[in-house]
Design an enzyme around this catalytic site. Structure first.
Site, PDB file in Angstrom:
ATOM      1  N   GLU A   1      89.194 -18.164  20.390  1.00 59.37           N
ATOM      2  CA  GLU A   1      90.152 -17.909  21.455  1.00 59.37           C
ATOM      3  C   GLU A   1      91.293 -18.917  21.425  1.00 59.37           C
ATOM      4  OE1 GLU A   1      87.590 -15.729  24.863  1.00 59.37           O
ATOM      5  OE2 GLU A   1      87.262 -17.860  24.702  1.00 59.37           O
TER       6      GLU A   1
ATOM      7  N   CYS B   1      97.094 -23.768  23.544  1.00 59.89           N
ATOM      8  CA  CYS B   1      95.824 -24.472  23.365  1.00 59.89           C
ATOM      9  C   CYS B   1      95.066 -23.781  22.236  1.00 59.89           C
ATOM     10  CB  CYS B   1      95.053 -24.407  24.693  1.00 59.89           C
ATOM     11  SG  CYS B   1      93.417 -25.108  24.600  1.00 59.89           S
TER      12      CYS B   1
ATOM     13  N   CYS C   1      80.718 -25.206  18.979  1.00 61.00           N
ATOM     14  CA  CYS C   1      80.817 -26.668  18.911  1.00 61.00           C
ATOM     15  C   CYS C   1      79.417 -27.224  18.668  1.00 61.00           C
ATOM     16  CB  CYS C   1      81.372 -27.212  20.239  1.00 61.00           C
ATOM     17  SG  CYS C   1      81.743 -28.981  20.190  1.00 61.00           S
TER      18      CYS C   1
ATOM     19  N   CYS D   1      78.216 -30.949  25.493  1.00 62.05           N
ATOM     20  CA  CYS D   1      78.618 -31.518  26.784  1.00 62.05           C
ATOM     21  C   CYS D   1      78.117 -30.571  27.869  1.00 62.05           C
ATOM     22  CB  CYS D   1      80.127 -31.680  26.842  1.00 62.05           C
ATOM     23  SG  CYS D   1      80.734 -32.697  25.480  1.00 62.05           S
TER      24      CYS D   1
ATOM     25  N   CYS E   1      80.472 -27.978  29.757  1.00 57.73           N
ATOM     26  CA  CYS E   1      81.421 -27.187  28.954  1.00 57.73           C
ATOM     27  C   CYS E   1      80.778 -25.895  28.473  1.00 57.73           C
ATOM     28  CB  CYS E   1      81.887 -28.024  27.762  1.00 57.73           C
ATOM     29  SG  CYS E   1      82.900 -27.096  26.599  1.00 57.73           S
TER      30      CYS E   1
ATOM     31  N   SER F   1      92.512 -33.600  21.133  1.00 62.59           N
ATOM     32  CA  SER F   1      91.561 -34.072  22.134  1.00 62.59           C
ATOM     33  C   SER F   1      90.192 -34.242  21.492  1.00 62.59           C
ATOM     34  CB  SER F   1      91.483 -33.054  23.273  1.00 62.59           C
ATOM     35  OG  SER F   1      90.430 -33.378  24.149  1.00 62.59           O
TER      36      SER F   1
ATOM     37  N   SER G   1      88.279 -37.366  25.915  1.00 66.63           N
ATOM     38  CA  SER G   1      87.501 -36.758  27.004  1.00 66.63           C
ATOM     39  C   SER G   1      86.539 -37.816  27.527  1.00 66.63           C
ATOM     40  CB  SER G   1      86.726 -35.551  26.472  1.00 66.63           C
ATOM     41  OG  SER G   1      87.610 -34.530  26.140  1.00 66.63           O
ATOM     42  N   LEU G   2      86.956 -38.523  28.550  1.00 66.58           N
ATOM     43  CA  LEU G   2      86.157 -39.661  29.022  1.00 66.58           C
ATOM     44  C   LEU G   2      85.074 -39.205  30.016  1.00 66.58           C
ATOM     45  CD1 LEU G   2      85.872 -42.723  28.702  1.00 66.58           C
ATOM     46  CD2 LEU G   2      87.392 -42.996  30.650  1.00 66.58           C
ATOM     47  N   HIS G   3      85.494 -38.725  31.142  1.00 68.49           N
ATOM     48  CA  HIS G   3      84.623 -38.044  32.120  1.00 68.49           C
ATOM     49  C   HIS G   3      83.572 -38.899  32.815  1.00 68.49           C
ATOM     50  CE1 HIS G   3      86.591 -34.645  30.454  1.00 68.49           C
ATOM     51  NE2 HIS G   3      85.809 -34.499  29.418  1.00 68.49           N
TER      52      HIS G   3
ATOM     53  N   ASN H   1      86.054 -26.523  35.959  1.00 63.92           N
ATOM     54  CA  ASN H   1      86.153 -25.065  35.947  1.00 63.92           C
ATOM     55  C   ASN H   1      84.767 -24.454  35.781  1.00 63.92           C
ATOM     56  OD1 ASN H   1      89.035 -24.584  36.094  1.00 63.92           O
ATOM     57  ND2 ASN H   1      89.123 -25.623  34.116  1.00 63.92           N
TER      58      ASN H   1
ATOM     59  N   CYS I   1      90.280 -24.778  30.915  1.00 61.20           N
ATOM     60  CA  CYS I   1      89.572 -25.781  30.107  1.00 61.20           C
ATOM     61  C   CYS I   1      88.077 -25.570  30.185  1.00 61.20           C
ATOM     62  CB  CYS I   1      89.784 -27.191  30.659  1.00 61.20           C
ATOM     63  SG  CYS I   1      91.433 -27.737  30.629  1.00 61.20           S
TER      64      CYS I   1
HETATM   65  N1  SAH Z   1      86.057 -30.990  21.899  1.00 62.37           N
HETATM   66  C1  SAH Z   1      87.229 -31.604  22.329  1.00 62.37           C
HETATM   67  C2  SAH Z   1      88.363 -30.630  22.618  1.00 62.37           C
HETATM   68  C3  SAH Z   1      88.004 -29.360  23.319  1.00 62.37           C
HETATM   69  S1  SAH Z   1      87.446 -29.483  24.996  1.00 62.37           S
HETATM   70  C4  SAH Z   1      86.961 -32.471  23.539  1.00 62.37           C
HETATM   71  O1  SAH Z   1      85.864 -32.396  24.078  1.00 62.37           O
HETATM   72  O2  SAH Z   1      87.842 -33.250  23.886  1.00 62.37           O
HETATM   73  C5  SAH Z   1      89.016 -29.644  25.879  1.00 62.37           C
HETATM   74  C6  SAH Z   1      88.907 -30.335  27.238  1.00 62.37           C
HETATM   75  O3  SAH Z   1      88.328 -29.470  28.213  1.00 62.37           O
HETATM   76  C7  SAH Z   1      88.051 -31.583  27.201  1.00 62.37           C
HETATM   77  O4  SAH Z   1      88.630 -32.640  27.904  1.00 62.37           O
HETATM   78  C8  SAH Z   1      86.818 -31.110  27.906  1.00 62.37           C
HETATM   79  O5  SAH Z   1      86.101 -32.184  28.391  1.00 62.37           O
HETATM   80  C9  SAH Z   1      87.409 -30.218  28.970  1.00 62.37           C
HETATM   81  N2  SAH Z   1      86.407 -29.329  29.599  1.00 62.37           N
HETATM   82  C10 SAH Z   1      85.304 -28.798  29.026  1.00 62.37           C
HETATM   83  N3  SAH Z   1      84.626 -28.032  29.926  1.00 62.37           N
HETATM   84  C11 SAH Z   1      85.321 -28.068  31.078  1.00 62.37           C
HETATM   85  C12 SAH Z   1      85.149 -27.437  32.349  1.00 62.37           C
HETATM   86  N4  SAH Z   1      84.130 -26.619  32.597  1.00 62.37           N
HETATM   87  N5  SAH Z   1      86.067 -27.690  33.316  1.00 62.37           N
HETATM   88  C13 SAH Z   1      87.126 -28.488  33.056  1.00 62.37           C
HETATM   89  N6  SAH Z   1      87.355 -29.089  31.869  1.00 62.37           N
HETATM   90  C14 SAH Z   1      86.461 -28.887  30.877  1.00 62.37           C
HETATM   91 FE1  SF4 Z   2      82.475 -29.475  22.333  1.00 61.67          FE
HETATM   92 FE2  SF4 Z   2      84.600 -30.531  23.646  1.00 61.67          FE
HETATM   93 FE3  SF4 Z   2      83.014 -28.703  24.837  1.00 61.67          FE
HETATM   94 FE4  SF4 Z   2      82.071 -31.159  24.392  1.00 61.67          FE
HETATM   95  S1  SF4 Z   2      83.795 -30.592  25.740  1.00 61.67           S
HETATM   96  S2  SF4 Z   2      80.960 -29.218  23.996  1.00 61.67           S
HETATM   97  S3  SF4 Z   2      83.028 -31.642  22.438  1.00 61.67           S
HETATM   98  S4  SF4 Z   2      84.299 -28.357  23.035  1.00 61.67           S
END
Ligand code: SAH
Ligand code: SF4
Length: 401
Positions: free
Chosen positions: A119, A132, A139, A143, A146, A234, A256-258, A333, A376
């Protein structure tokens, strides 16, 4: 309301079956030149022919050799027998109520003949348009917040499949330079796509070489011409590759710190167990070329009761001390099956104030395209399109978010 559009697929009329012709989209200039020499183009013409092809493919956006009018008929025919410059196939195009567009794209067959899907999302804003793009199908990382992380890795995308996403978007937005000049409804910047973020499906630093080559193609001034300063990679924190990415890929960096403690981040981004926060931030400090004009973006998804306390905000600014940084707060999200909830808006605001007062820009990213699962972390493709029950669950989750 969302709209789905039927796509008129571009096809090529050449007689040799597509699968037997090499797909040359995404090759570097050197690789392309080697392919030309392999089909008998004399070495002394190599650079000139490479430049001609490059211009037609990446500046004019053509999908057939017939259109390359400054190349002789014979040579065009030879190219058409050996090569293929078709687009990734659009399976669906969805347009959100807020103008966000999401394309589900079918990739060329892999060595086993399977055709995977990824996508790509386009997000128009007042002063910019961000595309994007994905770097992997699925992946390997998991995480916990995600959606993509629930789809185990299927495969890495090739450089052509990464750059090819930009080309599909150019088609659909009519953005090739010769089409956009003088066209109506063009934004003041003169472009629909002003920025690219590698924030779709996948972890770009686990597909390093293909991402590097794709960025070379996307940023080439005689082709797609999007400067590296407008491309952001990212990563979830693949520490050993971060400085190398700065040297060899040279885009802007987002982390992606979080989480602000290893305990919290281990839960959200399990890769943290391998590369804890201290190592991650050291690699950020070592990222080449940082300055106030070239800052690292720290992404921070706001999850209710998990990482959104004001103590977290204070720890966050301490961690970032000394790093040219900005913070991107992303309201979580929701997606079907998740146990997490988005933080309350007033909590996000209080959190943001603390970060702002410490001197870091901390915009809250407005969720875009949630109704078409384009926001995201909501991307998940293909073979795994949603069942009706899941779609209903999503509708409920989104309307409550
Ligand atoms: N794998 C890479 C890039 C893709 S994810 C990474 O993790 O950085 C792109 C961004 O979306 C990252 O910052 C990720 O943490 C964020 N993301 C993933 N799931 C999300 C969600 N459910 N709500 C908001 N942001 C999310
Ligand atoms: Fe993969 Fe990025 Fe999603 Fe983590 S946030 S599962 S690294 S796509």
């Amino acid at each position: 309301m969302t709209a789905s559009i039927e796509i008129d697929h571009r096809t090529s009329a050449a007689p040799v079956p597509l699968a037997h012709r090499k797909w040359i989209v995404g090759l570097t200039r050197a690789q392309l030149q080697a392919e030309l020499e392999a089909i008998g183009v004399p070495a002394r013409q190599g650079r000139m022919r490479t430049s001609q092809l490059w211009h037609w493919i990446y500046n004019r956006g053509v999908t057939s050799f017939e259109e390359m009018t400054n190349i002789s008929k014979d040579l065009r025919a030879r190219f058409a027998e050996s090569f293929n410059i078709s687009r990734l196939e659009i399976v669906t195009e969805q347009i959100s109520t807020d103008g966000t567009r999401k394309w589900l794209l079918r990739l060329p067959p892999d060595e086993l003949g399977r055709r995977h899907e990824v996508e790509t999302v386009y997000i128009p804003e007042e002063d910019r348009g961000t595309l994007c793009i994905s770097s992997q199908v699925g992946c390997t990382l998991t995480c916990t917040f995600c959606h993509t992380g629930t789809q185990t890795l299927v495969r890495n995308l090739t450089a052509g499949e990464i750059a090819g996403q930009v080309m599909v978007a150019r088609d659909r937005l009519n953005e090739w330079p010769h089409l956009i000049d003088g066209a109506e409804n063009v934004p003041p910047s003169g472009r629909f796509i002003t920025n690219i973020v590698l924030m779709g499906m996948g972890e770009p630093l686990y597909n390093f070489d293909n991402v590097r080559d794709a960025v070379d193609v996307i940023s080439d001034g005689e082709g797609l011409s999007l400067s590296r300063r407008r491309i952001t990679l990212s990563t979830s924190g693949v520490v050993p590759e971060i400085v190398r990415a700065g040297d060899e890929i040279g885009t802007m960096l987002a982390i992606s710190l979080h989480g602000t403690t290893d305990e919290i981040r281990n839960r959200l981004v399990p890769l943290n167990k391998k590369y804890p926060i201290s190592q991650l931030l050291q690699s950020c400090r070592d990222y080449p070329g940082l300055s106030n004009a070239k800052r690292i973006t720290f992404e921070y998804v706001m999850i209710k009761g998990v990482n959104d306390s004001l103590e977290d905000a204070r720890r966050l600014v301490k961690l970032l001390k000394g790093i040219p940084a900005k913070v991107n707060l992303i309201p979580f999200n929701p997606w079907p099956g998740t146990d997490y909830e988005c933080s309350d808006w007033d909590q996000i605001e209080k959190f943001s104030q603390i970060v702002l007062k410490a001197g870091y820009a901390s915009p809250v990213r407005t969720p875009r395209g949630r109704d078409i699962l384009a926001a995201c972390g909501q991307l998940k493709s293909a073979s795994q399109r949603m069942k009706k029950t899941d779609r209903q669950a999503l509708a409920t989750a989104v309307s409550g978010a």
